[in-house]
Design a protein around this motif. Structure first.
Motif, PDB file in Angstrom:
ATOM      1  N   VAL A  47       0.874  -1.175   0.000  1.00 10.93           N
ATOM      2  CA  VAL A  47       0.000   0.000   0.000  1.00 10.93           C
ATOM      3  C   VAL A  47       0.907   1.220   0.000  1.00 10.93           C
ATOM      4  N   TYR A  48       0.660   2.168  -0.901  1.00  9.22           N
ATOM      5  CA  TYR A  48       1.521   3.327  -1.089  1.00  9.22           C
ATOM      6  C   TYR A  48       0.696   4.608  -1.017  1.00  9.22           C
ATOM      7  N   SER A  49       1.269   5.643  -0.432  1.00 11.70           N
ATOM      8  CA  SER A  49       0.573   6.931  -0.409  1.00 11.70           C
ATOM      9  C   SER A  49       0.622   7.612  -1.776  1.00 11.70           C
ATOM     10  N   ASN A  50       1.517   7.166  -2.664  1.00 19.53           N
ATOM     11  CA  ASN A  50       1.648   7.703  -4.010  1.00 19.53           C
ATOM     12  C   ASN A  50       2.467   6.690  -4.807  1.00 19.53           C
ATOM     13  N   TYR A  51       2.027   6.370  -6.010  1.00 19.84           N
ATOM     14  CA  TYR A  51       2.795   5.468  -6.869  1.00 19.84           C
ATOM     15  C   TYR A  51       3.631   6.308  -7.815  1.00 19.84           C
ATOM     16  N   ILE A  52       4.931   6.370  -7.556  1.00 19.69           N
ATOM     17  CA  ILE A  52       5.844   7.156  -8.375  1.00 19.69           C
ATOM     18  C   ILE A  52       6.769   6.215  -9.123  1.00 19.69           C
ATOM     19  N   PHE A  53       6.768   6.350 -10.444  1.00 22.94           N
ATOM     20  CA  PHE A  53       7.598   5.517 -11.313  1.00 22.94           C
ATOM     21  C   PHE A  53       8.631   6.405 -11.986  1.00 22.94           C
ATOM     22  N   ARG A  54       9.894   6.219 -11.606  1.00 22.90           N
ATOM     23  CA  ARG A  54      11.005   6.987 -12.165  1.00 22.90           C
ATOM     24  C   ARG A  54      10.719   8.491 -12.131  1.00 22.90           C
ATOM     25  N   GLY A  55      10.254   8.918 -10.980  1.00 15.01           N
ATOM     26  CA  GLY A  55      10.077  10.337 -10.718  1.00 15.01           C
ATOM     27  C   GLY A  55       8.717  10.902 -11.045  1.00 15.01           C
ATOM     28  N   ILE A  56       7.848  10.146 -11.716  1.00 15.10           N
ATOM     29  CA  ILE A  56       6.555  10.669 -12.165  1.00 15.10           C
ATOM     30  C   ILE A  56       5.424   9.890 -11.508  1.00 15.10           C
ATOM     31  N   SER A  57       4.475  10.617 -10.927  1.00 16.69           N
ATOM     32  CA  SER A  57       3.340   9.965 -10.273  1.00 16.69           C
ATOM     33  C   SER A  57       2.447   9.285 -11.297  1.00 16.69           C
ATOM     34  N   GLN A  58       2.093   8.051 -11.025  1.00 15.04           N
ATOM     35  CA  GLN A  58       1.170   7.293 -11.873  1.00 15.04           C
ATOM     36  C   GLN A  58      -0.225   7.222 -11.249  1.00 15.04           C
ATOM     37  N   SER A  59      -0.381   7.873 -10.104  1.00 16.50           N
ATOM     38  CA  SER A  59      -1.647   7.755  -9.366  1.00 16.50           C
ATOM     39  C   SER A  59      -2.227   9.122  -9.006  1.00 16.50           C
ATOM     40  N   ASN A  60      -1.915  10.142  -9.833  1.00 15.77           N
ATOM     41  CA  ASN A  60      -2.434  11.493  -9.602  1.00 15.77           C
ATOM     42  C   ASN A  60      -2.076  11.986  -8.199  1.00 15.77           C
ATOM     43  N   ASN A  61      -0.857  11.646  -7.759  1.00  7.36           N
ATOM     44  CA  ASN A  61      -0.364  12.014  -6.425  1.00  7.36           C
ATOM     45  C   ASN A  61      -1.259  11.496  -5.295  1.00  7.36           C
ATOM     46  N   GLY A  62      -1.994  10.423  -5.592  1.00  4.83           N
ATOM     47  CA  GLY A  62      -2.860   9.812  -4.592  1.00  4.83           C
ATOM     48  C   GLY A  62      -2.403   8.402  -4.257  1.00  4.83           C
ATOM     49  N   PRO A  63      -3.121   7.715  -3.368  1.00  5.02           N
ATOM     50  CA  PRO A  63      -2.712   6.372  -2.930  1.00  5.02           C
ATOM     51  C   PRO A  63      -2.840   5.321  -4.024  1.00  5.02           C
ATOM     52  N   SER A  64      -2.091   4.224  -3.826  1.00  4.83           N
ATOM     53  CA  SER A  64      -2.103   3.129  -4.785  1.00  4.83           C
ATOM     54  C   SER A  64      -1.808   1.828  -4.053  1.00  4.83           C
ATOM     55  N   VAL A  65      -2.277   0.724  -4.615  1.00  4.87           N
ATOM     56  CA  VAL A  65      -1.965  -0.604  -4.082  1.00  4.87           C
ATOM     57  C   VAL A  65      -1.376  -1.445  -5.201  1.00  4.87           C
ATOM     58  N   ASN A  66      -0.554  -2.421  -4.812  1.00  9.52           N
ATOM     59  CA  ASN A  66      -0.004  -3.319  -5.821  1.00  9.52           C
ATOM     60  C   ASN A  66       0.122  -4.724  -5.252  1.00  9.52           C
ATOM     61  N   ALA A  67       0.297  -5.685  -6.145  1.00  9.01           N
ATOM     62  CA  ALA A  67       0.516  -7.080  -5.763  1.00  9.01           C
ATOM     63  C   ALA A  67       1.263  -7.760  -6.894  1.00  9.01           C
ATOM     64  N   TYR A  68       1.998  -8.837  -6.553  1.00 10.12           N
ATOM     65  CA  TYR A  68       2.733  -9.566  -7.583  1.00 10.12           C
ATOM     66  C   TYR A  68       2.836 -11.035  -7.198  1.00 10.12           C
ATOM     67  N   PHE A  69       3.121 -11.844  -8.217  1.00 12.44           N
ATOM     68  CA  PHE A  69       3.247 -13.290  -8.074  1.00 12.44           C
ATOM     69  C   PHE A  69       4.366 -13.729  -9.005  1.00 12.44           C
ATOM     70  N   GLU A  70       5.410 -14.398  -8.458  1.00 14.59           N
ATOM     71  CA  GLU A  70       6.610 -14.684  -9.246  1.00 14.59           C
ATOM     72  C   GLU A  70       7.122 -16.104  -9.030  1.00 14.59           C
ATOM     73  N   PRO A  71       6.793 -17.053  -9.884  1.00 17.03           N
ATOM     74  CA  PRO A  71       7.407 -18.384  -9.831  1.00 17.03           C
ATOM     75  C   PRO A  71       8.886 -18.311 -10.208  1.00 17.03           C
ATOM     76  N   ARG A  72       9.699 -19.140  -9.533  1.00 14.79           N
ATOM     77  CA  ARG A  72      11.141 -19.151  -9.775  1.00 14.79           C
ATOM     78  C   ARG A  72      11.636 -20.581  -9.924  1.00 14.79           C
ATOM     79  N   TYR A  73      12.659 -20.748 -10.753  1.00 15.36           N
ATOM     80  CA  TYR A  73      13.289 -22.058 -10.907  1.00 15.36           C
ATOM     81  C   TYR A  73      14.793 -21.887 -10.716  1.00 15.36           C
ATOM     82  N   ASN A  74      15.344 -22.530  -9.697  1.00 17.18           N
ATOM     83  CA  ASN A  74      16.764 -22.442  -9.394  1.00 17.18           C
ATOM     84  C   ASN A  74      17.518 -23.570 -10.108  1.00 17.18           C
ATOM     85  N   VAL A  75      18.160 -23.236 -11.206  1.00 22.25           N
ATOM     86  CA  VAL A  75      18.934 -24.210 -11.968  1.00 22.25           C
ATOM     87  C   VAL A  75      20.055 -24.771 -11.107  1.00 22.25           C
ATOM     88  N   ASN A  76      20.703 -23.903 -10.382  1.00 20.16           N
ATOM     89  CA  ASN A  76      21.720 -24.260  -9.398  1.00 20.16           C
ATOM     90  C   ASN A  76      21.803 -23.094  -8.414  1.00 20.16           C
TER      91      ASN A  76
END
Length: 323
Positions: A47-76
């Motif tokens: 949960v973020y009070s502002n979503y800023i991507f490389r210096g520029i707000s992507q959420s109109n200087n307002g709050p934003s939420v995010n989520a991610y899911f990342e499968p991984r395979y360890n070769v070694n």
């Protein structure tokens, strides 16, 4: 009599040897090899009070939420393959429903240096087009700001990015990183763009805090190389810009609380030319020759200026946190 006794002793000795040879011998225990599952899954949310991507707000200087899911395979132990899916709530000029991130890559490690090579697709579904000069849907929607002739934007801002990153863990307390990012059609402006950055992370010694807690300071400085837009945006040359952030984070178990300062060297007029901010306001001081047209179109955006962001994040991996 003596011969009989000797014969008896010899017979008993042979029998004893034979019996000893026939007895089963208990085999020594051999430890079973440890089988490590090469698959793992990382996931998290924030949960973020502002979503800023490389210096520029992507959420109109307002709050934003995010989520991610990342499968991984360890070769070694020194090579990992991964793919991921994530998303952000945003409030951007063409009104897309969200930012969806689809990505994948490879993470080789050589001693204290870890690399990350991959590709990232930024998908902005269900956007709307605004440009009264373009026939069809764009003309029907008109301009984002009806009293300006300059703030236009395309329906689809999705773009593909290739990246290469490296992190050198100097010791338990210092890590230094760098990254290069190439976009073949940045935000669908009609030009390719490049972003380069360097970062530093300083982690406090573990004995500074109670068990389970961590503390670190980190910062990044980056530079964006932009280009000339296509005819939809008037064939204007968007300005290159610098951006930086610095912050302090407290961790506990899988949670991180981060307080961070962001800024760029973009003027409000340049920011509006890049973002088509629907909250842009008229300001003669925001006029940028060759970028936002006549003085009457001098509108400025506050999406690229100073900002303080507070976030709460949770990051887990199945192998470390849930097994």
């Amino acid at each position: 009599m003596k011969k009989i006794a000797l014969a008896t002793i010899a017979a008993l000795g042979l029998t004893g040897s034979a019996l000893a040879a026939d007895m089963p011998v208990k085999a020594p225990k051999i430890a079973a090899p440890v089988v490590t599952n090469p698959w793992d899954i990382a996931f998290g949310a924030g949960v973020y009070s502002n979503y800023i991507f490389r210096g520029i707000s992507q959420s109109n200087n307002g709050p934003s939420v995010n989520a991610y899911f990342e499968p991984r395979y360890n070769v070694n132990p020194n090579l990992q393959l991964y793919a991921g899916l994530g998303g952000w709530s945003i409030d951007f000029s063409n009104r897309p429903t969200a930012e969806i991130d689809i990505y994948g890559g490879i993470r080789p490690t050589f001693g204290p240096v870890a690399f990350d090579f991959g590709v990232w697709y930024y998908y902005y579904p269900k956007g709307e087009c605004y440009n009264a000069a373009v026939p069809g849907e764009c003309a029907l929607n008109g301009n984002i700001l009806p009293n300006t002739a300059n703030n236009v934007i395309k329906k689809d801002l999705s773009f593909l990015e290739y990246f290469a990153k490296a992190t050198w863990t100097v010791n338990d307390n210092i890590a230094v990183g760098a990254g290069y990012f190439y976009d073949d059609n940045w935000l669908n402006f009609g030009f390719d763009a490049q972003y380069v950055s360097g970062n530093l992370k300083l982690t406090a010694p573990s004995n500074w805090l109670p068990t389970g807690f961590g503390l670190y300071a980190s910062g990044e400085f980056g530079h964006y190389f932009l280009g000339r837009t296509d005819a939809f945006y008037g064939n204007i040359r968007l300005p290159d810009y610098n951006t930086w952030n610095v912050g302090l984070a407290l961790t506990w178990n899988v949670f991180t609380v981060d307080v961070r300062y962001y800024d760029t060297d973009l003027s409000q007029g340049e920011c509006n030319a890049i973002t088509s901010d629907f909250n842009a306001t008229f300001d003669p001081g925001a006029f940028v020759p060759g970028v936002n047209g006549a003085l009457g179109n001098a509108y400025g955006s506050k999406w690229c200026g100073q900002a303080y962001v507070v976030s709460l994040k949770a990051d887990l991996t199945y192998g470390s946190n849930l097994k």
